[in-house]
Design a protein around this motif. Structure first.
Motif, PDB file in Angstrom:
ATOM      1  N   ASN A   1      27.207  48.654  50.621  1.00 45.53           N
ATOM      2  CA  ASN A   1      28.580  48.279  50.159  1.00 45.53           C
ATOM      3  C   ASN A   1      28.375  47.365  49.150  1.00 45.53           C
ATOM      4  OD1 ASN A   1      28.173  45.631  51.231  1.00 45.53           O
ATOM      5  ND2 ASN A   1      29.025  46.260  53.179  1.00 45.53           N
ATOM      6  N   LEU A   2      29.467  47.103  48.268  1.00 47.78           N
ATOM      7  CA  LEU A   2      29.641  46.305  47.087  1.00 47.78           C
ATOM      8  C   LEU A   2      29.092  44.812  47.477  1.00 47.78           C
ATOM      9  CD1 LEU A   2      30.342  46.151  44.147  1.00 47.78           C
ATOM     10  CD2 LEU A   2      32.523  45.293  44.863  1.00 47.78           C
ATOM     11  N   ASP A   3      29.372  44.494  48.663  1.00 44.81           N
ATOM     12  CA  ASP A   3      29.071  42.966  49.120  1.00 44.81           C
ATOM     13  C   ASP A   3      27.397  42.705  49.019  1.00 44.81           C
ATOM     14  OD1 ASP A   3      29.381  39.964  49.870  1.00 44.81           O
ATOM     15  OD2 ASP A   3      28.478  41.153  51.992  1.00 44.81           O
TER      16      ASP A   3
ATOM     17  N   GLU B   1      25.991  43.127  45.574  1.00 41.49           N
ATOM     18  CA  GLU B   1      26.024  41.978  44.714  1.00 41.49           C
ATOM     19  C   GLU B   1      24.917  40.964  45.121  1.00 41.49           C
ATOM     20  OE1 GLU B   1      27.751  41.137  42.109  1.00 41.49           O
ATOM     21  OE2 GLU B   1      28.672  42.881  41.867  1.00 41.49           O
TER      22      GLU B   1
ATOM     23  N   GLU C   1      35.508  50.368  50.527  1.00 40.14           N
ATOM     24  CA  GLU C   1      34.686  49.362  49.570  1.00 40.14           C
ATOM     25  C   GLU C   1      35.329  48.603  48.983  1.00 40.14           C
ATOM     26  OE1 GLU C   1      31.834  50.791  45.612  1.00 40.14           O
ATOM     27  OE2 GLU C   1      32.699  52.023  46.863  1.00 40.14           O
ATOM     28  N   LYS C   2      36.596  49.107  48.595  1.00 39.19           N
ATOM     29  CA  LYS C   2      37.642  47.977  47.817  1.00 39.19           C
ATOM     30  C   LYS C   2      37.961  46.692  48.676  1.00 39.19           C
ATOM     31  CE  LYS C   2      40.144  47.096  44.136  1.00 39.19           C
ATOM     32  NZ  LYS C   2      39.728  46.712  42.894  1.00 39.19           N
TER      33      LYS C   2
ATOM     34  N   SER D   1      36.485  45.796  51.285  1.00 38.70           N
ATOM     35  CA  SER D   1      35.204  44.862  51.648  1.00 38.70           C
ATOM     36  C   SER D   1      35.066  43.513  50.802  1.00 38.70           C
ATOM     37  CB  SER D   1      33.894  45.720  51.586  1.00 38.70           C
ATOM     38  OG  SER D   1      33.700  46.173  50.394  1.00 38.70           O
ATOM     39  N   GLN D   2      35.537  43.559  49.712  1.00 34.47           N
ATOM     40  CA  GLN D   2      35.772  42.580  48.664  1.00 34.47           C
ATOM     41  C   GLN D   2      36.453  41.190  49.239  1.00 34.47           C
ATOM     42  OE1 GLN D   2      36.412  43.759  44.616  1.00 34.47           O
ATOM     43  NE2 GLN D   2      35.901  45.697  45.074  1.00 34.47           N
TER      44      GLN D   2
END
Length: 355
Positions: A163-165, A168, A269-270, A272-273
Motif C-alpha cells: 500500500n501507499l503507506d 512511502e 488505497e486512497k 489508507s492515506q
C-alpha cells in the motif's frame, strides 16, 4: 545466469539449511518438503490463497517450478552461494519457491520461525529474502529490524499489495526491493515492480511470459517455460507500449453503484492515506443503487468520519455506511478474505435491521 537454463538433475543438489532460529514445527515442515520434493512424483501439492473464496489444492510440476526459480534468479542476478531467508510457512507457494530457488541457485537457506517479525533474531542480513507486506511493515516498527531489512541486498514483497503507506516508508532505501505479481498457478510471480533505486509504477514481466487481456480487460497469461497457456485471471490490467502493465483491480472486486463501476482496491488505497486502523471496503445490496459502498473496520466509525471520507475521496467513491467488527476476516497469508468480509457485512446489516 540465462533465462533458458534448466537444472536437469536437481536431486544432485544438496540443500544447505540453517534451522537454528526455526522452531520444531518449521523444521518438520522443511523435512517434509524435502521428502516430497525428492520423491519420484513429478508434482508437488500447493494451495491457492483463498482471497476470493475457499483455498483449493492444485498440483504443480516440479520442472516448471525450477524454470520459475531460474527466471527469478536470472532477473534479479542472484549469485550462487549467497544466503536466502525462509520466513513464511511452507504450505504457501512463496515459501516453497524459496526452497526451489535455493536448490536451483545453490543458495544457503536461513530458516526462521514464521512470524510478523522474521528479522528479530538475525545476526546479519541475508542476501536475498521474500516477505509479505505485513512482515515488512512490522519489521520497520523496530529500529534494529529496520536496519537489518535495509541491509538485505534483494528483497521481494509478495502475498498482497504494497500500500501507499508502506511504499512511502521504503522508497528511499538503497537496497533493491520489488513488489511481485503472480499466483500459485504461475509458480509464484511472473513479473516484478521495483520499489527502490528508481522505483517503477508498473510491473515488468519476465522473458518468455506472454500477456494479453480478455473482453473484460482482465490479464491472460501464457508461458511455455511454466506450462501455462491462456491462463485467465480476474485482474483488470492496463498495458504500456513497452509491455509493462498496471493492475487496476480485480473483476470480482468491482462495485457497480448506480451504474458507476469502482474498484474496491482503489478506494482502500486512497483511504489508507488518512486511516490508521484495520479496515476494508465492501458492498451491500441497495434498492436504488444496486450496490452500496460500505466500510468495515475494527474501530467504530462516526457519521462525522464518513463525511470526512466523502470530502477526501473522488465523487461516488465514499462509503455510505460503516460496520464494526473486532477482527476482519483474512486469508492464511494475510490478504483480505473478500467473500467472508462480504458475508460478514451482510450479517451485520441484518443484525442492525432486526434491532
Amino acid at each position: 545466469m540465462k533465462n533458458n537454463i534448466f537444472v536437469k538433475d536437481i536431486s544432485a543438489q544438496i540443500l544447505n539449511i540453517s534451522t537454528q532460529r526455526a522452531d520444531e514445527s518449521t523444521t518438520k515442515d522443511i523435512e517434509q518438503f524435502k521428502l516430497e520434493w525428492f520423491s519420484k512424483k513429478e508434482y508437488i501439492e500447493a494451495f491457492t490463497s483463498g482471497s476470493t473464496g475457499i483455498p483449493s489444492k492444485i498440483l504443480l510440476n516440479k520442472k516448471y517450478m525450477m524454470n520459475s526459480a531460474t527466471m527469478t534468479l536470472s532477473y534479479l542476478n542472484i549469485p550462487a552461494n549467497e544466503s536466502v531467508l525462509l520466513c513464511m510457512p511452507l504450505k504457501f507457494i512463496g515459501a516453497k519457491m524459496i526452497m526451489v530457488r535455493a536448490l536451483v541457485g545453490k543458495l544457503n537457506v536461513i530458516a526462521v520461525t514464521p512470524s510478523s517479525h522474521p528479522l528479530k533474531d538475525l545476526i546479519e542480513a541475508p542476501y536475498f529474502a521474500a516477505m509479505t507486506p505485513a512482515q515488512v511493515a512490522s519489521s520497520l516498527e523496530d529500529e534494529k529490524q529496520a536496519a537489518t531489512l535495509q541491509k538485505i541486498n534483494t528483497l521481494i514483497i509478495g502475498g498482497g499489495p504494497v500500500n501507499l503507506d508502506l511504499f512511502e516508508k521504503i522508497k528511499n532505501f538503497k537496497n533493491n526491493i520489488y513488489s511481485t505479481y503472480g499466483m500459485t498457478e504461475t509458480m509464484s510471480h511472473i513479473a516484478l515492480k521495483k520499489l527502490t533505486n528508481g522505483f517503477e509504477n508498473e510491473y515488468h514481466p519476465f522473458s518468455g511470459v506472454a500477456l494479453t487481456k480478455d473482453e473484460n480487460d482482465c490479464l491472460v497469461i501464457s508461458c511455455k517455460k511454466l506450462g501455462i497457456s491462456s491462463l485467465k485471471t480476474k485482474d483488470i490490467v492496463k498495458f504500456n507500449s513497452d509491455g509493462s502493465f498496471l493492475i487496476q483491480g480485480r473483476l470480482d472486486n468491482t462495485i457497480n453503484t448506480g451504474g458507476i463501476k469502482i474498484q474496491i482496491e482503489a478506494i482502500e488505497e486512497k483511504l489508507s492515506q488518512i486511516i490508521d486502523f484495520d479496515f476494508n471496503i465492501s458492498s451491500i445490496e441497495d434498492p436504488v443503487l444496486g450496490e452500496k459502498i460500505v466500510i468495515i473496520a475494527n474501530k467504530r466509525i462516526s457519521c462525522d468520519e464518513l463525511i470526512k471520507y466523502k470530502e477526501f475521496l473522488p465523487k461516488y467513491w465514499a462509503p455510505k455506511e460503516s460496520f464494526y467488527t473486532q477482527v476482519i476476516p483474512k486469508t492464511l497469508s494475510g490478504k483480505p478474505a473478500r467473500s467472508q468480509i462480504k458475508n460478514l457485512v451482510k450479517q451485520l446489516k441484518n443484525e442492525k435491521i432486526s434491532k
